[in-house]
Every structure is written in structure tokens, then in C-alpha cells.
Design an enzyme around this catalytic site. Sequence first.
Site, PDB file in Angstrom:
ATOM      1  N   GLN A  66       0.812  -1.229   0.000  1.00 37.31           N
ATOM      2  CA  GLN A  66       0.000   0.000   0.000  1.00 37.31           C
ATOM      3  C   GLN A  66       0.838   1.269   0.000  1.00 37.31           C
ATOM      4  O   GLN A  66       0.296   2.356  -0.227  1.00 37.31           O
ATOM      5  CB  GLN A  66      -0.963   0.006   1.207  1.00 37.31           C
ATOM      6  CG  GLN A  66      -2.059  -1.044   1.135  1.00 37.31           C
ATOM      7  CD  GLN A  66      -3.083  -0.773   0.023  1.00 37.31           C
ATOM      8  OE1 GLN A  66      -3.147   0.314  -0.550  1.00 37.31           O
ATOM      9  NE2 GLN A  66      -3.881  -1.775  -0.301  1.00 37.31           N
ATOM     10  N   HIS A  85      -0.812  -3.760  -9.362  1.00 32.72           N
ATOM     11  CA  HIS A  85      -2.146  -3.198  -9.618  1.00 32.72           C
ATOM     12  C   HIS A  85      -2.582  -2.146  -8.608  1.00 32.72           C
ATOM     13  O   HIS A  85      -3.633  -1.533  -8.770  1.00 32.72           O
ATOM     14  CB  HIS A  85      -3.193  -4.326  -9.733  1.00 32.72           C
ATOM     15  CG  HIS A  85      -3.547  -5.000  -8.444  1.00 32.72           C
ATOM     16  ND1 HIS A  85      -4.676  -4.681  -7.739  1.00 32.72           N
ATOM     17  CD2 HIS A  85      -2.933  -5.972  -7.732  1.00 32.72           C
ATOM     18  CE1 HIS A  85      -4.761  -5.449  -6.662  1.00 32.72           C
ATOM     19  NE2 HIS A  85      -3.707  -6.242  -6.637  1.00 32.72           N
ATOM     20  N   THR A  93       8.508 -19.014 -16.434  1.00 32.97           N
ATOM     21  CA  THR A  93       8.813 -18.034 -17.493  1.00 32.97           C
ATOM     22  C   THR A  93       8.334 -16.651 -17.065  1.00 32.97           C
ATOM     23  O   THR A  93       7.191 -16.485 -16.654  1.00 32.97           O
ATOM     24  CB  THR A  93       8.131 -18.465 -18.816  1.00 32.97           C
ATOM     25  OG1 THR A  93       8.645 -19.747 -19.155  1.00 32.97           O
ATOM     26  CG2 THR A  93       8.411 -17.482 -19.933  1.00 32.97           C
ATOM     27  N   CYS A  99     -10.601  -8.503  -0.156  1.00 32.08           N
ATOM     28  CA  CYS A  99     -10.600  -9.967  -0.180  1.00 32.08           C
ATOM     29  C   CYS A  99     -11.523 -10.557   0.871  1.00 32.08           C
ATOM     30  O   CYS A  99     -11.946 -11.687   0.753  1.00 32.08           O
ATOM     31  CB  CYS A  99      -9.201 -10.527   0.032  1.00 32.08           C
ATOM     32  SG  CYS A  99      -7.896  -9.372  -0.175  1.00 32.08           S
TER      33      CYS A  99
HETATM   34  N1  PLP Z   1      -0.683  -6.706   1.141  1.00 29.45           N
HETATM   35  C1  PLP Z   1      -1.479  -5.651   1.275  1.00 29.45           C
HETATM   36  C2  PLP Z   1      -1.237  -4.676   2.387  1.00 29.45           C
HETATM   37  C3  PLP Z   1      -2.543  -5.454   0.401  1.00 29.45           C
HETATM   38  O1  PLP Z   1      -3.351  -4.399   0.540  1.00 29.45           O
HETATM   39  C4  PLP Z   1      -2.749  -6.394  -0.630  1.00 29.45           C
HETATM   40  C5  PLP Z   1      -3.895  -6.269  -1.558  1.00 29.45           C
HETATM   41  O2  PLP Z   1      -4.958  -5.823  -1.178  1.00 29.45           O
HETATM   42  C6  PLP Z   1      -1.864  -7.480  -0.739  1.00 29.45           C
HETATM   43  C7  PLP Z   1      -0.847  -7.598   0.167  1.00 29.45           C
HETATM   44  C8  PLP Z   1      -2.009  -8.501  -1.812  1.00 29.45           C
HETATM   45  O3  PLP Z   1      -1.577  -7.978  -3.038  1.00 29.45           O
HETATM   46  P1  PLP Z   1      -2.072  -8.650  -4.411  1.00 29.45           P
HETATM   47  O4  PLP Z   1      -3.492  -8.193  -4.607  1.00 29.45           O
HETATM   48  O5  PLP Z   1      -1.145  -8.092  -5.446  1.00 29.45           O
HETATM   49  O6  PLP Z   1      -1.946 -10.103  -4.248  1.00 29.45           O
END
Ligand code: PLP
Length: 392
Positions: free
Chosen positions: A179, A201, A237, A325
Site C-alpha cells: 500500500q 495493480h 517463465t 478480499c
Molecule cells: N498486502 C497488502 C497490504 C494489500 O493491501 C494487498 C492487496 O490488497 C496485498 C498484500 C495482496 O496484493 P495482491 O493483490 O497483489 O496479491
Amino acid sequence: MKIYLDHNATTPMRPEVLEAMLPYLQGRFGNANSIHGWGREAKQALEQAREVVASALGAKDKDSIVFVSSGTEADNLALKGAAWAARDRGRHLVTSTVEHHAVINTCKSLEEQGFDVTLLPVDEEGLIDSETLRRSLRADTTVVSLMHANNETGVVSPIAEVAELARARGSVFHTDAVQTFGRVPIDVESLGVDLLSISGHKIYGPKGIGALYVRPGTRMVPHLHGGQQERGRRPGTENVAAAVGLARAAELCLASMPAETERLSMLRDRLEGATLSRIEGTRRNGHREQRLPNTSNISFRGADEESLILALDLEGIAVAAGAACTSGSLEPSHVLQAMGWKPESHGGALRFSLGSGTTQDDIERLIDLLPAVVERIRAAAAGHTEPALALA
Ligand code: PLP
């Protein structure tokens, strides 16, 4: 007009990023491990991207950057790689209760494999106390992982201080900077970290790419098995186009960072100030100063977050409840709970995360709408109106 205020979940890819990537999805499609011209061309682009990402992190050696598929994979590689590499010296890991699930669940999996994990608490404002960390360190502590900024509250931890403490006691120090990368300056030397995770992303780059910074000399074992790509640390790869995109996105974020920090923190403060003053029963979650410029987390007493999100969505405004998530399951946020928040007394919490496309007009529109939306949801919760009408 739709308003997207969920940039901590993901960001739109910048056109310049797509433009930089396109040649490597089309004509320059070679495998970076092939020795013919196509391969050499791809390899050159990959190494250039590595150089850019290393420099964006203040890393001296470009080979300290390992490209992976996501922030999640970077966290997994960091923790499993460092924990297993040091297993003969000890099996104790330290992390915190507010980490992203990519760290917490990796630690749980290590626990199932015989490692011992200590979860450090945070205070009411979401901050780690270095004295608590000091007390948790043991002779057999091999890895300490504490996030740079929290994805739900935006609270930024004093990483340099805690990293120094952990490393002085012989532990490898990892930070999840998913972040913070692209939002606040990062320098792996002044932070003094051994391992640091980033993701494409979150910075207007492509999905499906992340990177792990590995300080030269840090012992790691790969957790995937295959070829010798990424110096044997991450076989498979390489995704050259995505690595090129990540590097271009990092360059653009770094170039606009000073102006964006000022602009976004002003808009964030305007939104937060107006919400807290105009709507009763609201409170900010997280430290006021030590946080990302783009993030505000506010709870609304007497209103549940699912109804708030859906009502705003109907108005064309996207906000989140905690981490993307976990929001599908709508479980209470483990981050806010660790900070002493209780859904029954504090109400549902919304995360507003601003980004490059956010304008003053967006924020004013939200400020105008929010009091009535909250009032409707509260009235429905108190049984004064039909839930369906509350969403109208
Ligand atoms: N770590 C933090 C603090 C995040 O906010 C996120 C995604 O929300 C991740 C890890 C995971 O990243 P990714 O979505 O690229 O797997």
C-alpha cells in the site's frame, strides 16, 4: 457520473503503462530465457524493468528485485523463504494482528508446519509499539514481518525503528509495502529492511505482477520448484510485459508523488472533516497523521457497512468495508477489531481510498449525499423504514 473511491483495492491502469507493455504482448513476445534475438530482446526489457524498480525502492543492486505474480506471492516468498532458510537456527516468527491475510495466513500455514508465531497487538490508533516488539523477540526468532501501511486504515508504521530492533537481534525483517509503494517515498536503505513486497495493480500498473526486494546476502529458499529464472528464487517463465508495466507505473507514480500527496491529503481531509462534523455518531479509525495521504476509514454508529456500501453503489459511488478480499464474506474486520472497534457500539466502517482520478467535485458530491444515505440506513436499522426503501 460514477465515483471510484476504492483505490486500496485496485487502481485503473494508466494508458502510458499499457502503451509500454503492448510491444511485449505482440511483436516482442520472446521468452527471456531464450538465447536467440527474440529472447535477448525480452531479457533486455526485463532487466531494464528490474533496474527501474530497484531504483524506485532505493536498492543499489538490481538483482535484489525478484519479480513474482502478486503482492500475495511476494509475501509468501518472503516469509516461507526466510523462515525455511533459517529453520536450523530457530522456528519463531513475529508479525502483527493487523497484517493483510497474505501475511497472516502464510504465518498460519507455517504454524501448521511446526513454526511458532507471535502476533503483536496494536494500540487504538493502529500503531505497533516498539517495546512490545522488543519483548517478543527470542533467541530463536528468525523472521519479523510488519506491514508498512495498513490497507484498511492507511496507518503507516514506524518501520525503520522496528526493523533496526529486529535486525539487531539477528532476525530477518520483512515489510509488506503493497500500500505504500508509489504513494509515499520508500528507500530500502533508510528503512533498513531485508525483504519488502510490492504489487503492480495498486499503482496504476497491471494485475498479475509484484516484486520482492531481497537484500543481498539474505538467505532464502524458493517455494516454487522449476527452472533457474529470477536467479533460482522464483522459477517460471517471466511475465516480461507485466514487469515492463510495473516499472513504467512506478516511474509515473514517483514523478507525480509530491503533487499527488498534497492534493489527495487535502481531498481526504475535506471528506473526513465534513463527514465527522456533519454526521453524528461517526469516528475516524486510525492515527490522524501517521497514515497514507489517500485513505480514510470512518465508522457510522447504528448503520451496517453492507447497507452503506450498497446504498452508495446505487448512487454510483464505490467504497469498501475493510479489505476487498474479505468483504465478500462480510466478516467483521480483523484490523478494526484489533484496534478495539466493536460493530455493535461503533457501527459499520467504510474505507474511502482516493486516487489519481479523484476530483474535488467527486468529494463534494459524496459529502452532499452521505448524510441522507446514513440517515436512511439508520432509520431502517431502527425499524422505522423498510430496508429496501433505505437503499432507494
Ligand atoms: N498486502 C497488502 C497490504 C494489500 O493491501 C494487498 C492487496 O490488497 C496485498 C498484500 C495482496 O496484493 P495482491 O493483490 O497483489 O496479491
